[in-house]
Motif scaffolding. Structure first.
Motif, PDB file in Angstrom:
ATOM      1  N   ASN A 107      48.728  48.708 -39.237  1.00 25.49           N
ATOM      2  CA  ASN A 107      48.749  48.202 -40.615  1.00 25.49           C
ATOM      3  C   ASN A 107      49.773  47.091 -40.825  1.00 25.49           C
ATOM      4  O   ASN A 107      49.880  46.551 -41.933  1.00 25.49           O
ATOM      5  N   GLU A 108      50.537  46.765 -39.788  1.00 24.61           N
ATOM      6  CA  GLU A 108      51.620  45.797 -39.941  1.00 24.61           C
ATOM      7  C   GLU A 108      51.129  44.366 -39.693  1.00 24.61           C
ATOM      8  O   GLU A 108      50.195  44.137 -38.919  1.00 24.61           O
ATOM      9  N   ILE A 109      51.796  43.428 -40.343  1.00 25.75           N
ATOM     10  CA  ILE A 109      51.517  42.002 -40.174  1.00 25.75           C
ATOM     11  C   ILE A 109      52.813  41.326 -39.755  1.00 25.75           C
ATOM     12  O   ILE A 109      53.870  41.564 -40.354  1.00 25.75           O
ATOM     13  N   ALA A 110      52.750  40.509 -38.719  1.00 23.31           N
ATOM     14  CA  ALA A 110      53.938  39.801 -38.224  1.00 23.31           C
ATOM     15  C   ALA A 110      53.730  38.296 -38.312  1.00 23.31           C
ATOM     16  O   ALA A 110      52.606  37.803 -38.155  1.00 23.31           O
ATOM     17  N   VAL A 111      54.818  37.593 -38.558  1.00 27.04           N
ATOM     18  CA  VAL A 111      54.838  36.135 -38.448  1.00 27.04           C
ATOM     19  C   VAL A 111      55.752  35.787 -37.285  1.00 27.04           C
ATOM     20  O   VAL A 111      56.893  36.261 -37.223  1.00 27.04           O
ATOM     21  N   VAL A 112      55.258  34.979 -36.365  1.00 31.03           N
ATOM     22  CA  VAL A 112      56.058  34.542 -35.213  1.00 31.03           C
ATOM     23  C   VAL A 112      56.088  33.017 -35.215  1.00 31.03           C
ATOM     24  O   VAL A 112      55.047  32.371 -35.084  1.00 31.03           O
ATOM     25  N   THR A 113      57.265  32.441 -35.383  1.00 28.13           N
ATOM     26  CA  THR A 113      57.370  30.978 -35.322  1.00 28.13           C
ATOM     27  C   THR A 113      57.451  30.552 -33.860  1.00 28.13           C
ATOM     28  O   THR A 113      58.038  31.244 -33.027  1.00 28.13           O
ATOM     29  N   GLY A 114      56.837  29.403 -33.561  1.00 28.86           N
ATOM     30  CA  GLY A 114      56.811  28.944 -32.173  1.00 28.86           C
ATOM     31  C   GLY A 114      56.037  29.888 -31.280  1.00 28.86           C
ATOM     32  O   GLY A 114      56.393  30.097 -30.119  1.00 28.86           O
ATOM     33  N   GLY A 115      54.967  30.450 -31.810  1.00 35.54           N
ATOM     34  CA  GLY A 115      54.220  31.472 -31.086  1.00 35.54           C
ATOM     35  C   GLY A 115      53.129  30.966 -30.166  1.00 35.54           C
ATOM     36  O   GLY A 115      52.393  31.762 -29.586  1.00 35.54           O
ATOM     37  N   SER A 116      52.999  29.654 -30.015  1.00 34.09           N
ATOM     38  CA  SER A 116      51.923  29.117 -29.178  1.00 34.09           C
ATOM     39  C   SER A 116      52.310  28.957 -27.717  1.00 34.09           C
ATOM     40  O   SER A 116      51.459  28.669 -26.871  1.00 34.09           O
ATOM     41  N   SER A 117      53.581  29.116 -27.401  1.00 33.06           N
ATOM     42  CA  SER A 117      54.007  28.927 -26.009  1.00 33.06           C
ATOM     43  C   SER A 117      55.301  29.682 -25.753  1.00 33.06           C
ATOM     44  O   SER A 117      55.953  30.176 -26.685  1.00 33.06           O
ATOM     45  N   GLY A 118      55.662  29.772 -24.475  1.00 36.12           N
ATOM     46  CA  GLY A 118      56.949  30.329 -24.077  1.00 36.12           C
ATOM     47  C   GLY A 118      57.179  31.751 -24.545  1.00 36.12           C
ATOM     48  O   GLY A 118      56.286  32.601 -24.528  1.00 36.12           O
ATOM     49  N   ILE A 119      58.409  32.024 -24.975  1.00 29.63           N
ATOM     50  CA  ILE A 119      58.785  33.360 -25.413  1.00 29.63           C
ATOM     51  C   ILE A 119      57.921  33.805 -26.586  1.00 29.63           C
ATOM     52  O   ILE A 119      57.468  34.953 -26.650  1.00 29.63           O
ATOM     53  N   GLY A 120      57.677  32.893 -27.523  1.00 32.65           N
ATOM     54  CA  GLY A 120      56.894  33.235 -28.703  1.00 32.65           C
ATOM     55  C   GLY A 120      55.497  33.713 -28.348  1.00 32.65           C
ATOM     56  O   GLY A 120      55.000  34.688 -28.928  1.00 32.65           O
ATOM     57  N   LYS A 121      54.858  33.053 -27.400  1.00 30.95           N
ATOM     58  CA  LYS A 121      53.514  33.454 -26.968  1.00 30.95           C
ATOM     59  C   LYS A 121      53.546  34.873 -26.409  1.00 30.95           C
ATOM     60  O   LYS A 121      52.668  35.697 -26.703  1.00 30.95           O
ATOM     61  N   GLY A 122      54.565  35.170 -25.596  1.00 32.48           N
ATOM     62  CA  GLY A 122      54.688  36.513 -25.040  1.00 32.48           C
ATOM     63  C   GLY A 122      54.892  37.560 -26.119  1.00 32.48           C
ATOM     64  O   GLY A 122      54.345  38.670 -26.045  1.00 32.48           O
ATOM     65  N   ILE A 123      55.674  37.227 -27.136  1.00 28.04           N
ATOM     66  CA  ILE A 123      55.903  38.158 -28.242  1.00 28.04           C
ATOM     67  C   ILE A 123      54.603  38.422 -28.991  1.00 28.04           C
ATOM     68  O   ILE A 123      54.275  39.566 -29.316  1.00 28.04           O
ATOM     69  N   VAL A 124      53.841  37.355 -29.255  1.00 28.49           N
ATOM     70  CA  VAL A 124      52.562  37.505 -29.950  1.00 28.49           C
ATOM     71  C   VAL A 124      51.631  38.427 -29.165  1.00 28.49           C
ATOM     72  O   VAL A 124      51.027  39.359 -29.731  1.00 28.49           O
ATOM     73  N   GLU A 125      51.512  38.190 -27.872  1.00 29.19           N
ATOM     74  CA  GLU A 125      50.609  38.998 -27.043  1.00 29.19           C
ATOM     75  C   GLU A 125      51.000  40.473 -27.061  1.00 29.19           C
ATOM     76  O   GLU A 125      50.133  41.363 -27.132  1.00 29.19           O
ATOM     77  N   ARG A 126      52.279  40.754 -27.014  1.00 31.18           N
ATOM     78  CA  ARG A 126      52.737  42.151 -26.986  1.00 31.18           C
ATOM     79  C   ARG A 126      52.601  42.823 -28.349  1.00 31.18           C
ATOM     80  O   ARG A 126      52.302  44.021 -28.420  1.00 31.18           O
ATOM     81  N   LEU A 127      52.812  42.076 -29.407  1.00 33.59           N
ATOM     82  CA  LEU A 127      52.604  42.647 -30.737  1.00 33.59           C
ATOM     83  C   LEU A 127      51.130  42.971 -30.964  1.00 33.59           C
ATOM     84  O   LEU A 127      50.791  44.022 -31.529  1.00 33.59           O
ATOM     85  N   VAL A 128      50.261  42.085 -30.518  1.00 34.76           N
ATOM     86  CA  VAL A 128      48.821  42.321 -30.658  1.00 34.76           C
ATOM     87  C   VAL A 128      48.409  43.553 -29.854  1.00 34.76           C
ATOM     88  O   VAL A 128      47.618  44.383 -30.313  1.00 34.76           O
ATOM     89  N   ALA A 129      48.972  43.705 -28.656  1.00 36.59           N
ATOM     90  CA  ALA A 129      48.669  44.881 -27.838  1.00 36.59           C
ATOM     91  C   ALA A 129      49.123  46.159 -28.529  1.00 36.59           C
ATOM     92  O   ALA A 129      48.555  47.236 -28.307  1.00 36.59           O
ATOM     93  N   LEU A 130      50.135  46.039 -29.383  1.00 37.21           N
ATOM     94  CA  LEU A 130      50.644  47.187 -30.133  1.00 37.21           C
ATOM     95  C   LEU A 130      49.749  47.507 -31.333  1.00 37.21           C
ATOM     96  O   LEU A 130      49.866  48.580 -31.931  1.00 37.21           O
ATOM     97  N   GLY A 131      48.861  46.576 -31.672  1.00 34.75           N
ATOM     98  CA  GLY A 131      47.967  46.776 -32.812  1.00 34.75           C
ATOM     99  C   GLY A 131      48.325  45.959 -34.032  1.00 34.75           C
ATOM    100  O   GLY A 131      47.641  46.029 -35.061  1.00 34.75           O
ATOM    101  N   VAL A 132      49.399  45.183 -33.945  1.00 36.82           N
ATOM    102  CA  VAL A 132      49.862  44.388 -35.079  1.00 36.82           C
ATOM    103  C   VAL A 132      49.003  43.131 -35.237  1.00 36.82           C
ATOM    104  O   VAL A 132      48.622  42.512 -34.248  1.00 36.82           O
ATOM    105  N   ARG A 133      48.715  42.752 -36.477  1.00 37.15           N
ATOM    106  CA  ARG A 133      48.083  41.457 -36.734  1.00 37.15           C
ATOM    107  C   ARG A 133      49.188  40.406 -36.816  1.00 37.15           C
ATOM    108  O   ARG A 133      50.230  40.633 -37.448  1.00 37.15           O
ATOM    109  N   VAL A 134      48.960  39.250 -36.183  1.00 35.83           N
ATOM    110  CA  VAL A 134      50.034  38.264 -36.037  1.00 35.83           C
ATOM    111  C   VAL A 134      49.600  36.906 -36.571  1.00 35.83           C
ATOM    112  O   VAL A 134      48.522  36.401 -36.239  1.00 35.83           O
TER     113      VAL A 134
END
Length: 362
Positions: A107-134
């Motif tokens: 049910n959670e929603i996350a905002v990740v700045t700089g999420g298209s590459s590098g560390i941000g991309k990895g964070i987005v992928e892991r949050l999505v795997a957790l079920g979070v919408r990003v």
């Protein structure tokens, strides 16, 4: 010498230190040496036979009283270390003993700045795997492998512009809902001596690395306060503590990011009375990303072991999953660097000299 910040040897030493200072190891050893000395003596003699001769003789010759004294010291230090770690965690969470409640990842929603590459991309992928919408805020388009994921929404956003951030935030609230997680990850760096740094670039790096923290937080914190639930993660750097030659601008912005985090945590607790809104700050050591392309080779030749984006993303998302706020230095073996401002000046200067040798072009 730049390897003083992070090297395999330091990791090994730190791991050995954690083992030796574990009261779960030294406590039973102390009890055994105190109440079952003859059994311990037999075990030591048996172990000594399988060691190199000199080491075996040395181990067998240690007086029992000296061994017990040493174990007492180690148990005491281990208990102090354990209690200190627990107090750090509690203090970072408004003196709450347990994790924050009310989190449901699907049910959670996350905002990740700089999420298209590098560390941000990895964070987005892991949050999505957790079920979070990003929601990804970036000026770079999403990579192709992320474009088909229904849990990821891209919003073109220049985080240095309050108007651009406000427009993207309005779109997120309209299309997804109110975010409960904000990861301020966007950052830029370009190694350059102070005398060669242009005003244009200074305004850009301070905009991306520092001012954006205000713009995003001003958009999403009010709803978190209203619900007394949320988590704001600030990705800073080891440069928050150690000023880097040829990177005064970057070091200044990361020191600013740390100050932002500390003030934000205090305001949330005391001004807004929202103790369940969590804040975390992350201090990675040198990470092998496009940001370091200009001098990663020099750092590696100087003995610095570069971290991977995946390593940082793993720890950031683990912090979010813990439902606790805090301050992380990655790797943990470099945690002592955070105390540099309390070191004697000569020791601080030795560290900065060592790091500069890896950063300045020969």
């Amino acid at each position: 010498m730049a390897s003083v910040l992070y090297s395999p040897a330091i990791d090994v030493i730190a791991s050995a230190g954690r083992l030796v200072l574990s009261p779960f190891l030294t406590g039973p050893l102390l009890l055994s040496a105190t109440y079952y000395p003859e059994t311990v003596r037999q075990i030591v003699s048996s172990v000594a036979k399988h060691l190199p001769e000199q080491l075996g003789v040395l181990l067998s010759s240690v007086p029992q009283s000296s061994a017990i004294t040493a174990l007492r010291v180690l148990v005491a230090l281990g208990l102090i270390r354990t209690v200190n770690g627990a107090l750090n965690t509690i203090a970072s969470n408004s003196w709450r003993l347990g994790a924050a409640k009310g989190w449901n990842w699907s049910n959670e929603i996350a905002v990740v700045t700089g999420g298209s590459s590098g560390i941000g991309k990895g964070i987005v992928e892991r949050l999505v795997a957790l079920g979070v919408r990003v929601a990804v805020f970036d000026i770079q388009d999403l990579p192709k492998e992320m474009q088909g994921d229904a849990r990821i929404r891209f919003f073109h956003c220049d985080v240095t512009s309050s108007e651009s951030v406000a427009a993207a935030a309005d779109a997120v609230r309209r299309e997804l809902g109110h975010p409960s997680i904000l990861v301020n990850n966007a950052g830029i760096a370009k190694p350059m001596p102070i005398l060669k740094t242009s005003e244009e670039y200074l305004r850009r790096i301070f905009g991306v690395n520092v001012m954006s923290l205000w713009f995003t937080t001003q958009q999403f914190l009010p709803r978190m306060i209203q619900l007394d639930k949320g988590h704001i993660v600030t990705v800073a750097s080891i440069a928050s503590f150690v000023a880097l030659a040829t990177a005064a601008d970057y070091s200044a912005t990361k020191a600013g990011a740390l100050a932002f985090h500390e003030s934000l945590a205090s305001e949330i607790k005391h001004q807004y009375k929202a103790p369940s809104v969590l804040t975390s700050v992350i201090h990675p050591n040198f990470v092998k990303t496009p940001l370091l392309d200009d001098f990663s080779g020099r750092l590696e030749r100087a003995g610095v072991r570069l971290l991977t984006s995946d390593r940082i993303a793993d720890e950031v998302v683990a912090q979010i999953k813990s439902k606790r706020g805090g301050q992380l230095v990655i790797p943990s073996s470099a945690t002592g660097i955070s105390a540099i401002r309390g070191w004697p000046t000569w020791l601080q200067e030795l560290l900065r000299d060592a790091v500069a040798k890896g950063a300045v072009k020969p």
